[in-house]
Design an enzyme around this catalytic site. Structure first.
Site, PDB file in Angstrom:
ATOM      1  N   HIS A  49      62.081  91.236  81.990  1.00  0.00           N
ATOM      2  CA  HIS A  49      61.895  90.261  82.869  1.00  0.00           C
ATOM      3  C   HIS A  49      60.595  89.578  81.967  1.00  0.00           C
ATOM      4  O   HIS A  49      59.779  90.140  81.417  1.00  0.00           O
ATOM      5  CB  HIS A  49      61.512  90.954  84.170  1.00  0.00           C
ATOM      6  CG  HIS A  49      61.327  89.356  85.011  1.00  0.00           C
ATOM      7  ND1 HIS A  49      62.240  88.580  85.486  1.00  0.00           N
ATOM      8  CD2 HIS A  49      60.210  89.444  86.022  1.00  0.00           C
ATOM      9  CE1 HIS A  49      61.862  87.805  86.301  1.00  0.00           C
ATOM     10  NE2 HIS A  49      60.438  88.162  86.631  1.00  0.00           N
ATOM     11  N   ASP A  98      55.220  84.753  89.545  1.00  0.00           N
ATOM     12  CA  ASP A  98      56.486  84.916  89.205  1.00  0.00           C
ATOM     13  C   ASP A  98      57.380  83.737  89.455  1.00  0.00           C
ATOM     14  O   ASP A  98      58.137  83.764  90.720  1.00  0.00           O
ATOM     15  CB  ASP A  98      57.215  86.176  89.581  1.00  0.00           C
ATOM     16  CG  ASP A  98      58.352  86.595  88.734  1.00  0.00           C
ATOM     17  OD1 ASP A  98      59.103  85.566  88.001  1.00  0.00           O
ATOM     18  OD2 ASP A  98      59.110  87.552  88.869  1.00  0.00           O
ATOM     19  N   CYS A 102      64.903  83.883  83.363  1.00  0.00           N
ATOM     20  CA  CYS A 102      63.584  84.127  83.630  1.00  0.00           C
ATOM     21  C   CYS A 102      62.497  83.809  82.781  1.00  0.00           C
ATOM     22  O   CYS A 102      61.395  82.799  82.932  1.00  0.00           O
ATOM     23  CB  CYS A 102      62.960  85.532  84.128  1.00  0.00           C
ATOM     24  SG  CYS A 102      63.537  86.531  82.642  1.00  0.00           S
TER      25      CYS A 102
END
Lengths: 653, 321
Positions: free
Chosen positions: A458, A474, A414
């Site tokens: 994250h 995202d 991520c």
């Protein structure tokens, strides 16, 4: 003439010494993983040495040897920790002193001191951590120490089981007093007696910088970051973004945030819509200022906690202990709609000399797209359609990590996607930043709460549009939608995890884990979380509204004294002298039948002499019964005496 | 009263040794008339490997008892008359230079006997007293740097006259503690006194008495006496008595643990002589006054005519478990 041997030990401690040693070892057990190995080794060596001294009746080491050892160990601790204050060096010193005290343990009094040290060591383990297993450990350790205490003065004939039972019973008497003290001792939100926490051992979690690989290294950690108990409907998994900190400074490789105390007006810049989500978070210690909450927190009850200009919750002091707080969040919100040019420039800043290919690509894509919105969609589509992969073990990146990632390796976690996305945005003139936090969480059906682990860590991006404010984007969702929809655990088991040799743990094991975690959560809620608020609420139940600490202390003292009186009263009432043995019962029956009274201090022989005159029993009978009784009660040979006494007394009319 | 057991039932002591003991007891009874109880206690003290202090007025047979014990038990016997000019060397002995051999030769003192009578022990200076008391405690003496063991069995009978006050050095409590028992003889009754007046001279009788035992038999008897069974109930009783001496308001200084050990040892020996199969409460009671009497210190306000009365008071206030 031979000189008298220098004070040898007399072996009198031989039977109780192993108990003392075992108690100390048990007390040291929770410290062992934190202490330097040489201290544990020193303890074992001293214990063994002392035992051999006792066994061989040898002399204890001289004062000089002991003094030298003490100095060496003290310096060793000082060298190891650079300080002697704090839990780490404190317990190290305590352990080393206990070891050395063994070498001058001569009498029972010294053993008492050792057992005191053992109790202190057990208690100091609680300064480090207070897990659920701390309670059974405490109970076992205390019973053992009490038993060791009893074994010091136990008769040789007393069984070990009996000592254990007595030790346990003694502890049981103390339990109500301990509970009362725990409930009523005044709680203060920031205790002045707080000990310096041991900072030598690391706590895993997010830090205030992010470089490629930081979060992927966290993703294997099963440690709990926080637990959430929802009061309202649980939001969908794709809305479970637990906001932590914001990073906005990029140096070409890593991202950095700013100190949390930037602005105090941020909360006023938030507009919210829809229904709030209410929940309670129990957060583990992080040693950081950040306070996690669902994006975006609107109201919270945590003391000394403010929202910074970047819509980040931060506390004035680092979170050294587990804390619990109530939050109200809105998933539908609009934040930071106004932005001046100075701030805007900061969110556009990029280092000049790095990641040139990325900047070039961004400008070109922005031109082709026509609008900011279309550009963002095009970029997400690029991540989704081109051969970008979401992986836990991305290949290493070179001097221009974003260029490298976008054009060469195309494998990342991520943080790679968030970083690349934000750099692309800034290159195209759109203000953007990175948010670090947690995404998702596992619902524990056993306790009906959500566990958010370090593996849920994250990173995502936020872009700013005039009039709309900051909008969450995202990029990971474009590459690996299952990460967001299902959570990290499921996506690892089902998808990418298998590829890397991670197999799903058995269902049963996972169930056990959840059960254990549910118990832990209860423990944290009710025992460790018993702070000022809970105490106040409880006192309210007892009819004391907002009692002052004076009043609380007075109540505490009264209750403790009352309990002591009560327990000792019960014990006194329950005391029964040991029942007389069979021979004594028979003898008393006989005495009653002679018509005489046994006076104090009158021996059976003297009584027989006196009773044989003027009794309805014959002198022979009296003599026979007295002989049988003395044989049965005091004699060492005649096994049949009791039986004889039984028939003789029964034969008396 | 003490019957009921036949010799065969008894666990300890071979019957020949038992018989020798009984014969010795009887022989002593023929010499010292009407003092069977004291004789039994003196023998108990001997069997418990303790030393004996006889405290009474002159002429009551203290010396005769000591001498008779030595003769009847077949022990070597020496008497030391304690006077104020007695020196330690007079007790333990000296090294004398022999011209012929050119060497020092040790001349053992009277303490190197199996039974030593220390007559009027309170007349000597503390220095001389302590020489004896040290020998009693250590069962060895050190002269000129050489340690010499005393004979075994080794038994000291000391006498002292309680009426004499002038020119005496009463033994302090700590030294009284070295004696297992303190015994009082007391006057004989009319009948016995008559026989003493009309009968043979006691010293002359001692010439005719033969040894009934030997040191070896005595050692065996001592060993057997220490093996007498002591039940838990009886240990409780001893502890209760000791506790009473410590807690009673009439007593300033109670029995020490050593006093308790002495009580147990003496009671065992007494039970052995009485042929009891274990220590019975009346064994403890029988020896209590002699074992505890000189170890207790009555409180200032307490009015007891004698130590034995105080001891009887202790016995009368403790229940027998």
């Amino acid at each position: 003439m031979s000189r008298i041997k220098r004070h040898g030990t007399d072996g009198s401690l031989l039977s109780s010494l192993p108990w003392t040693l075992a108690s100390l070892a048990l007390a040291l057990l929770p410290h062992v993983i934190y202490l330097p190995v040489w201290i544990s080794a020193a303890f074992l060596a001293c214990g063994l040495w002392r035992y051999m001294i006792e066994k061989r009746r040898a002399a204890l080491p001289s004062t000089w040897i002991r003094a030298a050892l003490a100095l060496a160990c003290f310096l060793g601790v000082l060298f190891e920790y650079q300080t002697i204050s704090g839990v780490g060096p404190g317990s190290a010193l305590l352990a080393i002193m206990a070891s050395l005290k063994l070498l001058e343990t001569r009498k029972r009094r010294d053993q008492f001191v050792l057992l005191f040290i053992a109790i202190f060591l057990v208690m100091s383990a609680l300064l480090r951590e207070q897990y659920l297993w701390s309670l059974p450990y405490l109970v076992v350790a205390m019973i053992f120490i009490m038993t060791a205490w009893l074994r010091m003065s136990a008769a040789a004939s007393e069984s070990i089981r009996r000592s254990f039972a007595t030790g346990g019973r003694l502890l049981l008497y103390a339990a109500p007093i301990a509970i009362v003290m725990w409930v009523f001792f005044p709680r203060i939100s920031s205790p002045f007696w707080a000990v310096p926490i041991d900072t030598s051992s690391g706590v895993s979690g997010l830090s205030s910088t992010m470089s490629p690989g930081d979060i992927s290294s966290l993703s294997l950690s099963n440690e709990v970051a926080f637990r959430v108990r929802f009061d309202s409907q649980i939001p969908a998994a794709r809305d479970l973004y637990w906001r932590g900190l914001v990073l906005h400074q990029f140096n070409g490789r890593s991202w950095k945030g700013s100190e949390p105390s930037m602005g105090r007006r941020a909360a006023q810049q938030i507009e919210v819509r829809g229904e709030p989500v209410r929940y309670r978070i129990t957060m583990e210690a992080t040693r950081q200022h950040w306070v996690y909450a669902l994006d975006i927190p609107y109201q919270w009850d945590l003391h000394k906690t403010r929202m910074s200009a970047q819509q980040v919750l931060a506390r004035d002091f680092p979170i050294d202990q587990r804390i619990a707080y109530q939050v109200e969040s809105y998933t539908d919100y609009r934040a930071g709609a106004d932005m001046n040019d100075f701030v805007r420039d900061r969110y556009l800043a990029l280092p000049d000399s790095s990641n040139r290919r990325t900047a070039e690509l961004a400008r070109q894509m922005r031109r082709d797209a026509g609008s900011d919105g279309a550009f963002i969609n095009a970029l997400l589509a690029l991540f989704h359609d081109e051969d970008f992969y979401y992986t836990l073990q991305p290949p290493p990146l070179g001097r221009n990590p974003v260029d490298n990632f976008l054009f060469d390796t195309r494998r990342g976690f991520c943080e790679h996607y968030a970083s690349a996305f934000t750099v692309m945005m800034r290159s195209a003139g759109i203000p953007a930043r990175i948010v670090l936090g947690y995404q998702g969480g596992e619902l524990n059906p056993l306790g009906n709460y959500m566990i958010v682990r370090q593996s849920d860590a994250h990173a995502w991006a936020e872009v700013w549009f005039a009039g709309r404010g900051w909008v969450r984007v995202d990029p990971t969702a474009a590459v690996a939608p299952e990460r967001i929809e299902l959570g990290i655990a499921e996506s690892m088991f089902d998808g990418i995890g298998l590829e890397w040799g991670l197999s799903a743990p058995s269902k049963f094991l996972h169930q056990m884990q959840l059960r254990w975690d549910a118990m832990n959560a209860q423990w944290n809620d009710w025992v460790l979380g018993y702070g000022p608020e809970k105490q106040n609420a409880f006192m309210g139940l007892l009819g004391m509204d907002n009692p002052s600490w004076r009043k609380m202390l007075l109540t505490l003292i009264t209750l403790v004294i009352g309990l002591i009186l009560l327990i000792s009263g019960i014990l006194a009432l329950r005391y029964r002298p040991p029942p007389p043995d069979r021979a004594t019962i028979l003898y008393r029956r006989f005495v009653a039948k002679t018509g005489h009274q046994l006076s104090i201090g009158e021996s059976p022989a003297a009584f027989a002499m006196r009773a044989s005159t003027g009794s309805r029993l014959s002198a022979d009978t009296i003599l026979d019964i007295t002989n049988s009784y003395q044989e049965a009660r005091y004699g060492g040979v005649d096994a049949l005496a009791l039986q004889r006494l039984e028939t003789q007394v029964a034969a008396i009319p | 009263m003490q019957g009921g057991n036949t010799l065969e039932e008894l666990p300890l002591g071979k019957s020949t040794e038992r018989a020798a003991l009984a014969a010795a007891q009887a022989a002593l009874g023929r010499i010292i008339l009407g003092k069977d109880e004291q004789i039994e206690l003196a023998l108990s003290c001997l069997l418990a490997r303790g030393h004996l202090l006889i405290e009474d007025l002159p002429g009551l047979g203290k010396t005769v008892l000591a001498h008779a014990l030595a003769v009847v038990l077949g022990l070597s016997y020496r008497r030391i008359q304690f006077t104020s000019d007695l020196l330690p060397a007079d007790i333990v002995g000296v090294s004398i230079f022999r011209k012929e051999s050119g060497e020092f030769e040790f001349q053992p003192g009277p303490v190197f006997s199996q039974l030593v009578l220390a007559d009027e022990v309170n007349r000597a200076t503390p220095k001389a007293q302590s020489a004896l008391l040290e020998a009693m405690e250590e069962r060895q003496v050190t002269v000129d740097g050489t340690t010499r063991a005393l004979p075994n069995p080794f038994f000291v009978v000391a006498t002292q006259n309680p009426a004499d006050q002038i020119g005496t050095f009463p033994l302090p409590e700590s030294q009284l503690d070295r004696f297992l028992m303190r015994l009082e003889l007391g006057y004989p009754n009319e009948e016995n006194e008559r026989e003493l007046i009309t009968g043979k001279d006691r010293r002359a009788m001692l010439e005719e008495v033969v040894a009934e035992t030997s040191p070896e038999i005595l050692l065996a008897l001592q060993e057997a006496a220490s093996q007498v069974h002591m039940s838990d109930a009886l240990v409780d009783y001893i502890q209760a008595l000791v506790r009473q001496t410590r807690e009673s308001p009439d007593i300033d200084i109670g029995l020490s643990p050593r006093g308790a050990q002495a009580l147990a040892a003496a009671a065992k020996a007494h039970a052995f002589i009485r042929k009891h199969s274990g220590v019975f409460p009346d064994d403890v009671q029988a020896v209590f006054a002699t074992v505890a009497g000189h170890r207790l210190k009555a409180a200032g306000g307490a009015h007891y005519r004698s130590a034995s009365e105080l001891c009887q008071h202790v016995i009368d206030s403790v229940d027998i478990p």
